[in-house]
Design a protein around this motif. Structure first.
Motif, PDB file in Angstrom:
ATOM      1  N   GLU A 639       1.036  -1.035  -0.055  1.00 46.77           N
ATOM      2  CA  GLU A 639       0.368  -0.155   0.379  1.00 46.77           C
ATOM      3  C   GLU A 639       1.189   1.626  -0.053  1.00 46.77           C
ATOM      4  N   LEU A 640       1.969   0.943   0.964  1.00 51.50           N
ATOM      5  CA  LEU A 640       3.327   2.343   0.600  1.00 51.50           C
ATOM      6  C   LEU A 640       3.428   2.240  -0.539  1.00 51.50           C
ATOM      7  N   LEU A 641       4.073   1.106  -1.422  1.00 50.17           N
ATOM      8  CA  LEU A 641       4.570   1.507  -2.918  1.00 50.17           C
ATOM      9  C   LEU A 641       4.046   2.001  -4.022  1.00 50.17           C
ATOM     10  N   ASP A 642       2.350   1.336  -3.866  1.00 51.08           N
ATOM     11  CA  ASP A 642       1.208   1.747  -4.500  1.00 51.08           C
ATOM     12  C   ASP A 642       1.113   3.504  -4.405  1.00 51.08           C
ATOM     13  N   SER A 643       1.239   4.011  -3.298  1.00 53.62           N
ATOM     14  CA  SER A 643       1.336   5.924  -2.617  1.00 53.62           C
ATOM     15  C   SER A 643       1.973   5.958  -3.797  1.00 53.62           C
ATOM     16  N   GLU A 644       2.185   7.658  -3.529  1.00 52.95           N
ATOM     17  CA  GLU A 644       3.283   8.771  -4.066  1.00 52.95           C
ATOM     18  C   GLU A 644       4.373   8.897  -2.582  1.00 52.95           C
ATOM     19  N   TYR A 645       4.381   7.973  -1.452  1.00 59.40           N
ATOM     20  CA  TYR A 645       4.874   8.229  -0.546  1.00 59.40           C
ATOM     21  C   TYR A 645       5.985   7.605  -0.380  1.00 59.40           C
ATOM     22  N   ARG A 647       8.825   4.917  -2.436  1.00 60.51           N
ATOM     23  CA  ARG A 647       9.498   4.280  -3.668  1.00 60.51           C
ATOM     24  C   ARG A 647      10.053   3.287  -3.633  1.00 60.51           C
ATOM     25  N   HIS A 648      10.311   2.471  -4.523  1.00 59.43           N
ATOM     26  CA  HIS A 648      11.405   1.455  -4.850  1.00 59.43           C
ATOM     27  C   HIS A 648      12.530   1.851  -5.566  1.00 59.43           C
ATOM     28  N   ASP A 649      13.782   2.172  -4.685  1.00 62.51           N
ATOM     29  CA  ASP A 649      14.644   2.635  -6.085  1.00 62.51           C
ATOM     30  C   ASP A 649      15.206   1.367  -6.913  1.00 62.51           C
ATOM     31  N   ARG A 655      18.081  -3.957  -1.877  1.00 58.30           N
ATOM     32  CA  ARG A 655      16.868  -3.301  -2.005  1.00 58.30           C
ATOM     33  C   ARG A 655      16.963  -2.305  -1.981  1.00 58.30           C
ATOM     34  N   LEU A 656      16.403  -1.045  -2.226  1.00 55.20           N
ATOM     35  CA  LEU A 656      16.243   0.469  -1.866  1.00 55.20           C
ATOM     36  C   LEU A 656      15.318   0.895  -1.471  1.00 55.20           C
ATOM     37  N   TYR A 657      14.097   1.931  -1.062  1.00 60.23           N
ATOM     38  CA  TYR A 657      13.297   2.303  -0.746  1.00 60.23           C
ATOM     39  C   TYR A 657      13.733   3.871  -0.961  1.00 60.23           C
ATOM     40  N   THR A 658      12.769   4.514  -0.645  1.00 60.19           N
ATOM     41  CA  THR A 658      13.148   6.988  -0.764  1.00 60.19           C
ATOM     42  C   THR A 658      12.107   7.262  -0.289  1.00 60.19           C
ATOM     43  N   VAL A 659      12.009   7.742   0.958  1.00 59.95           N
ATOM     44  CA  VAL A 659      11.263   8.060   1.098  1.00 59.95           C
ATOM     45  C   VAL A 659      10.520   9.946   0.633  1.00 59.95           C
ATOM     46  N   THR A 660       9.465  10.056  -0.202  1.00 59.96           N
ATOM     47  CA  THR A 660       9.757  10.981  -1.376  1.00 59.96           C
ATOM     48  C   THR A 660       8.935  11.967  -0.651  1.00 59.96           C
ATOM     49  N   PRO A 661       9.399  13.713  -1.250  1.00 64.60           N
ATOM     50  CA  PRO A 661       9.024  14.932  -0.201  1.00 64.60           C
ATOM     51  C   PRO A 661       7.200  14.618   0.410  1.00 64.60           C
ATOM     52  N   ASP A 662       6.534  14.017  -0.605  1.00 67.75           N
ATOM     53  CA  ASP A 662       5.102  13.959  -0.023  1.00 67.75           C
ATOM     54  C   ASP A 662       4.988  12.728   1.457  1.00 67.75           C
ATOM     55  N   GLY A 663       5.737  11.656   1.133  1.00 66.79           N
ATOM     56  CA  GLY A 663       6.003  10.820   2.427  1.00 66.79           C
ATOM     57  C   GLY A 663       7.032  11.502   3.850  1.00 66.79           C
ATOM     58  N   ARG A 664       8.032  13.014   3.233  1.00 68.52           N
ATOM     59  CA  ARG A 664       7.995  13.071   4.707  1.00 68.52           C
ATOM     60  C   ARG A 664       6.985  14.137   5.545  1.00 68.52           C
ATOM     61  N   GLU A 686      16.874  13.780  -2.715  1.00 63.84           N
ATOM     62  CA  GLU A 686      18.185  12.810  -3.591  1.00 63.84           C
ATOM     63  C   GLU A 686      17.466  11.144  -2.822  1.00 63.84           C
ATOM     64  N   SER A 687      17.485  10.459  -3.867  1.00 63.34           N
ATOM     65  CA  SER A 687      17.573   9.294  -3.412  1.00 63.34           C
ATOM     66  C   SER A 687      18.622   8.535  -2.039  1.00 63.34           C
ATOM     67  N   SER A 688      18.140   7.518  -1.746  1.00 67.20           N
ATOM     68  CA  SER A 688      18.536   6.481  -1.637  1.00 67.20           C
ATOM     69  C   SER A 688      20.087   5.976  -1.845  1.00 67.20           C
ATOM     70  N   GLU A 689      19.281   5.756  -3.085  1.00 68.17           N
ATOM     71  CA  GLU A 689      20.230   5.133  -4.591  1.00 68.17           C
ATOM     72  C   GLU A 689      21.200   6.046  -4.598  1.00 68.17           C
TER      73      GLU A 689
END
Length: 837
Positions: A639-645, A647-649, A655-664, A686-689
């Protein structure tokens, strides 16, 4: 008296074709009469030896229980009387042994009912019979279920490897080995995925085939791998996803094509999707092996493919059940397994393994087929296995089978002679070769006549009368019902597995009690000598009960209390502090659960490099660890990955995820210039990658350059501002502040055509001695080079070009803004090499 001519008992009247011609050798001396006395005992009856005048001896020859684990091969073409002989053998052996007798019957000619009738006539009831008429009732196996194995003390790795190997074997038998292995990578991916679903942290001890199929579909659709705690398995799965899109699609389609062979048959789907819970029907052979009962698996009404698969499922369960029984160390009774039409499964590795090792488990196999040469064309190895791992042969009139004739030959009887005598046997006559106890001579081959039809047979000496037949019919129905209710699956009945698919669900009451300042109450991993105490919110040494603070420092002290930091697996050390900054009212008003909010916070902390390397290191650790430390997976994560909050990098290098600005914003994290981004701190959005690539480069230059007394570099600054508008990802400076090495960490995306030439010019303007580009994959190196070879504006920045198959380490570049391009994995290895030196 027995006459053994060339080692085979002959009748004068019936076997004149076998009598020696003048040119043949004379009869061999018969073996000592007392050798046959060893087989005039209770056991598995083989027949009545024929005397010289063609009459049958009244005392049958039987294979005693102590010799049965050397296995039996019973060969006879259609109409030879093989099934009737097997019914007699099972009936008498049931009384002579204390363990289970298991009959797998795919013939569909009524043999199962014939045995039940004989059993009823002999013993007066069917109370000690378990009868699966698979047209109506299937054994309630739990195929992907290692719970009983683990409870018996079988190592998890062993249990998982066996379940995986058996599943691969079943798919191989369905498709045929050549077709199954034709797509080279697909079988590997199936193996990886089964192990992933059995993962000790992120997986389950039992799951359905439906869940496996769903996990494969999600991996294909989302191009991301399931979370696993095994780093090697994660890398192998990540390597699959890292393939080019077309290659990845072909691999995953090959996986799906193979997996879908199971649910296409409704009966197989029913068995493989069954995950038994407390009140569900469950059939486990381990609970029956020591019972003096007969278990019949009648697959006669199934398609041949389904028959073969179900037989292999039975043998798989038998294998694990025997191993569990042996671990108990009891004096276990002999188990007998009778497989009719065994040629259909004899080519399987599973049956070969049972033939080779089951005698160590006190299990005897009887394989019945028309003739062993049936196996030769499909699998010569299986042919050899049957001939070499079977000691008792009961052979009727069979076609020419040179290897069988060679196997039965003796010093006095050539293979050609054996073949001649086999072809001359009449219906109901069998050539028998017997093993002997250790140190005792084996009898030479001889012939026997079948026993009279078993009791209950209408053509035999003891048929059922009308009343007995009526009672028998009622007993068969009762036996079916009893088997179905306790051990059976029927089509159309919902599977318990569907109630447990997906991730965890939590009630609102449970959610309201979640502690959100720490991951310790939620983690699925913990060092073996450390425990978390919820009441006191403290860490405790499990060896001496000393308590420590629920912090990273407290974790280090708890590990070192009665253990060693050097010996602990870092993956088992969870993050301790989360510090989710939302108030209870804000959390209650959020659309996200507390656990989802905690995971967003954990990922954000990780991409900001806030964790001690012991608990989480972005350079070394997959964010699957964060899932394990927060205890999230399945639907809540998706559900989190399907949202805009969130992102699977990437899954490369892990495996790396990033919290987007909206997620912050969702977790109340502000983004402050000079602290979270800016010179020396980070890039905006900036992304986690990207953070990973820069952090790998920073550490490398710190260790390889700053620590080198001969290097002019004395300081390494990430996110180095050249001026108000331009920034280097990393700058290695000398003591005068001049840039000696400029580094750009490049994530290849849609903007690469313009971004790469601009970054090249920026680095060239800094006039470094070295201009290094860090990319995520080998293919990215070629994309970066292509962008400076063919910029949209201006002259090419670099003239050199390389074939797409050339690895980046073979590039030889010496341009002002590009002296090397290195994938992040190679730089990580160089970093490890520097650290070790």
């Amino acid at each position: 008296m027995f006459c053994l001519l060339d080692g085979i008992a002959l009748t004068e009247a019936g076997n004149r074709a076998l009598a020696p011609t003048p040119g043949e050798r004379t009869a061999l001396p018969r073996p000592p009469h007392d050798l046959l006395a060893n087989y005039r005992t209770e056991g598995l009856p083989l027949g009545r030896p024929l005397t010289q005048d063609g009459t049958a001896d009244p005392t049958p020859i039987s294979l005693p229980p102590q010799l049965q684990p050397l296995h039996v091969g019973w060969f006879g073409k259609t109409g030879s009387g093989k099934s009737t002989s097997l019914i007699n053998a099972i009936l008498r052996n049931h009384d002579a042994t204390r363990g289970a007798d298991i009959l797998i019957d795919p013939k569909g000619d009524g043999m199962a009912i014939d045995y039940l009738r004989a059993h009823y006539a002999e013993y007066g009831s069917l109370e000690d019979v378990v009868y699966f008429d698979c047209a109506e009732t299937l054994p309630a196996f739990g195929f992907f279920d290692i719970r009983d194995e683990l409870a018996a003390g079988v190592p998890r790795t062993t249990a998982v490897e066996d379940a995986t190997d058996h599943y691969i074997e079943i798919l191989t038998q369905i498709m045929g080995r050549d077709r199954f292995e034709q797509a080279v990578r697909s079988p590997d991916v199936i193996r990886y995925m089964v192990k992933a679903l059995f993962d000790p942290v992120n997986g389950q001890d039992a799951f359905s085939h439906r869940e496996l199929h769903g996990a494969v579909r999600r991996m294909h659709e989302r191009q991301s791998v399931p979370p696993v705690s095994d780093g090697d398995l994660e890398r192998m799965l990540g390597g699959v996803v890292a393939n080019r899109a077309q290659t990845f699609d072909e691999i995953m389609q090959g996986v799906a094509n193979r997996l879908e062979k199971i649910p296409v048959d409704q009966r197989l789907a029913r068995i493989f999707n069954h995950v038994p819970e407390a009140d569900d029907p469950h059939f486990d052979l381990a609970e029956h092996l020591n019972q003096n009962e007969v278990i019949i698996i009648d697959t006669g009404e199934l398609r041949s493919e389904a028959q073969r698969v179900l037989t292999l499922v039975v043998l798989s369960n038998l294998w694990t059940a025997l191993r569990r029984r042996t671990r108990r160390g009891d004096d276990d009774p002999l188990v007998n397994v009778y497989v009719e039409e065994a040629a259909n499964v004899a080519v399987s590795d599973l049956l070969k393994e049972l033939l080779a090792q089951s005698r160590g488990f006190n299990c005897a196999m009887t394989l019945a087929m028309q003739f062993p040469a049936q196996l030769r064309e499909e699998d010569p190895g299986a042919y050899d296995e049957v001939l070499n791992n079977i000691s008792t042969f009961v052979t009727g009139n069979v076609p020419v089978d040179q290897r069988l004739a060679t196997r039965l030959a003796t010093d006095e009887l050539s293979p050609q002679d054996v073949g001649n005598r086999l072809r001359a046997l009449r219906r109901g006559q069998w050539l028998v070769t017997l093993p002997a106890a250790f140190g005792v001579d084996e009898p030479r081959p001889f012939t026997v006549e079948s026993l009279p039809p078993p009791p209950g047979d209408q053509g035999g000496p003891r048929p059922l009368n009308h009343e007995e037949q009526t009672n028998f019919d009622a007993d068969v129905d009762a036996c079916r019902d009893r088997t179905r209710e306790a051990f059976g699956l029927t089509l159309g009945q919902p599977s318990a597995a569907s109630q447990h698919a997906g991730g965890e669900t939590e009630t609102e009451t449970e959610e309201s009690r979640l502690r959100v300042d720490s991951a310790l109450p939620h983690t699925n991993r913990m060092p073996p000598t450390v425990e978390y105490e919820g009441e006191t919110h403290a860490l405790r040494c499990s060896e001496c009960d000393n308590r420590y603070d629920p912090s990273n420092d407290g974790m280090k002290r708890a590990i070192s209390c009665c253990g060693s930091l050097a010996e602990v697996d870092r993956d088992d050390v969870p993050i301790c502090e989360l510090n989710l900054k939302l108030s209870p009212d804000e959390r209650a008003a959020s659309e996200w659960s507390d656990r989802q909010l905690m995971f967003l916070q954990a990922v954000y902390n990780a991409q900001q490099l806030r964790y001690d390397p012991l608990e989480y290191d972005l350079v070394e650790d997959s964010m699957i660890r964060l899932q394990e430390y927060v205890g999230i997976g399945g639907d809540p994560l998706q559900e989190l990955l399907d949202s805009e909050y969130l992102r699977h990098d990437t899954d490369h290098p892990h495996r790396l995820y990033t919290v987007t600005p909206d997620g912050r914003s969702v977790i109340g994290e502000s983004y402050r210039q000079g602290v979270d981004y800016g010179h020396g701190a980070g890039d905006l959005e900036e992304s986690s990658e990207h953070v990973l690539a820069i952090e790998v480069g920073r550490r490398y230059f710190e260790q390889a350059y700053v620590a080198d007394s001969e290097s002019p570099v004395c300081e390494v600054i990430p996110y180095y501002d050249l001026d108000e508008h331009r920034r280097l990802d990393i700058a290695a400076l000398d003591d005068e502040g001049d840039v000696k090495v400029a580094v750009e960490a490049e994530r290849v995306n849609h903007d690469i055509i313009r971004a790469v030439p601009d970054d090249y010019d920026k680095m060239a303007d800094a006039e470094p001695d070295e201009a290094l580009w860090i990319v995520m994959r080998n293919d990215d190196a070629h994309a970066v080079l292509e962008a400076v070879n063919n910029p949209p504006e201006g002259d090419p920045r670099v003239e050199k070009t390389y074939a797409s198959t050339t690895p980046p380490q073979q590039f030889s570049l010496d341009a002002p803004g590009m002296t090397d391009i290195i994938p992040v994995d190679r730089l990580r290895r160089q970093l490890e090499s520097v650290a070790d030196s």
